[in-house]
Scaffold this active site. Sequence first.
Site, short mmCIF file in Angstrom:
data_model
loop_
_atom_site.label_atom_id
_atom_site.label_comp_id
_atom_site.label_asym_id
_atom_site.label_seq_id
_atom_site.Cartn_x
_atom_site.Cartn_y
_atom_site.Cartn_z
N TRP A 136 -1.17 1.04 17.74
CA TRP A 136 -0.21 1.38 18.79
C TRP A 136 1.06 1.91 18.14
O TRP A 136 1.58 1.31 17.20
CB TRP A 136 0.06 0.11 19.59
CG TRP A 136 0.86 0.22 20.84
CD1 TRP A 136 0.40 0.59 22.07
CD2 TRP A 136 2.24 -0.13 21.01
NE1 TRP A 136 1.41 0.50 23.00
CE2 TRP A 136 2.55 0.06 22.37
CE3 TRP A 136 3.24 -0.58 20.14
CZ2 TRP A 136 3.82 -0.18 22.89
CZ3 TRP A 136 4.50 -0.81 20.65
CH2 TRP A 136 4.78 -0.60 22.01
N HIS A 147 2.46 -0.94 26.63
CA HIS A 147 1.97 0.37 27.08
C HIS A 147 3.12 1.35 27.23
O HIS A 147 4.18 1.03 27.78
CB HIS A 147 1.23 0.23 28.41
CG HIS A 147 0.67 1.51 28.92
ND1 HIS A 147 -0.30 2.22 28.24
CD2 HIS A 147 0.94 2.24 30.04
CE1 HIS A 147 -0.61 3.32 28.93
NE2 HIS A 147 0.14 3.35 30.01
N ASP A 193 1.07 9.05 33.01
CA ASP A 193 0.56 7.79 32.48
C ASP A 193 -0.89 7.97 32.07
O ASP A 193 -1.74 8.34 32.89
CB ASP A 193 0.68 6.69 33.53
CG ASP A 193 0.50 5.29 32.97
OD1 ASP A 193 -0.25 5.14 31.98
OD2 ASP A 193 1.09 4.35 33.51
N CYS A 197 -1.67 5.24 23.80
CA CYS A 197 -0.72 5.59 24.87
C CYS A 197 0.51 6.32 24.33
O CYS A 197 1.00 7.28 24.94
CB CYS A 197 -0.31 4.35 25.65
SG CYS A 197 0.30 2.98 24.64
#
Length: 214
Positions: free
Chosen positions: A28, A103, A120, A163
């Site tokens: 991430w 996120h 998104d 993301c």
Amino acid sequence: MARDQVVLSFHDTLLHRSDIELLTGPYWLNDTLISFYFEYLQRVLFMNQKDYLFIGPEVTQCLKVSPFEEINVFLDPLNAKEYKYIFLALNDSDIVETTGGTHWSLLVYCKLEDTFFHFDSSSSFNNHHAKVLADGLSKYFSPIAKSVFIEAASLQQTNSYDCGVHLLCNVDHIIGVSKQCKSLRDIGLVNRMIVNTKRMEILDLIETLSEKRE
């Protein structure tokens, strides 16, 4: 080599070895990497222009949790009302003191349309956070009538960690087509191949900037 050795000092952002390792995946992207990319866009690619303003995770978090009366403290020094498009790196953290979260998504304000577009990559996971932020900003940018909020079509991630990559690719995509499209409603989706190669592109960028500073 020490894991937290500074690899690149770029204006207000310090990139450490541990940050760079996140780009090798499957990891991430943290707020430091996203802040770096936003700062690169603002200070290098779109310096001295009034089309695009890039607001990184730290300031976006402050805007999200601050009362309306304090929003001007963050945006007035940036002359935010003068820009055509404002990009905000949004996360789902509810903690005031830090960014973090689990996120990332992208909120974009289009001045011409007086509309907030939320992109998104995980089925509107951040919809609530985006609406909270947009409601506060709407009073700042459009005090007479409430701005429109649209959950925009966005390419969906195929894993649990990309993301942040999608956020950055959506920024690039919007910049690339904004002058040709009458509305951000019509910009289409990011090409998945671009998402797949974005980490390497950022790694190359960091390497190039590091070499220039040696």
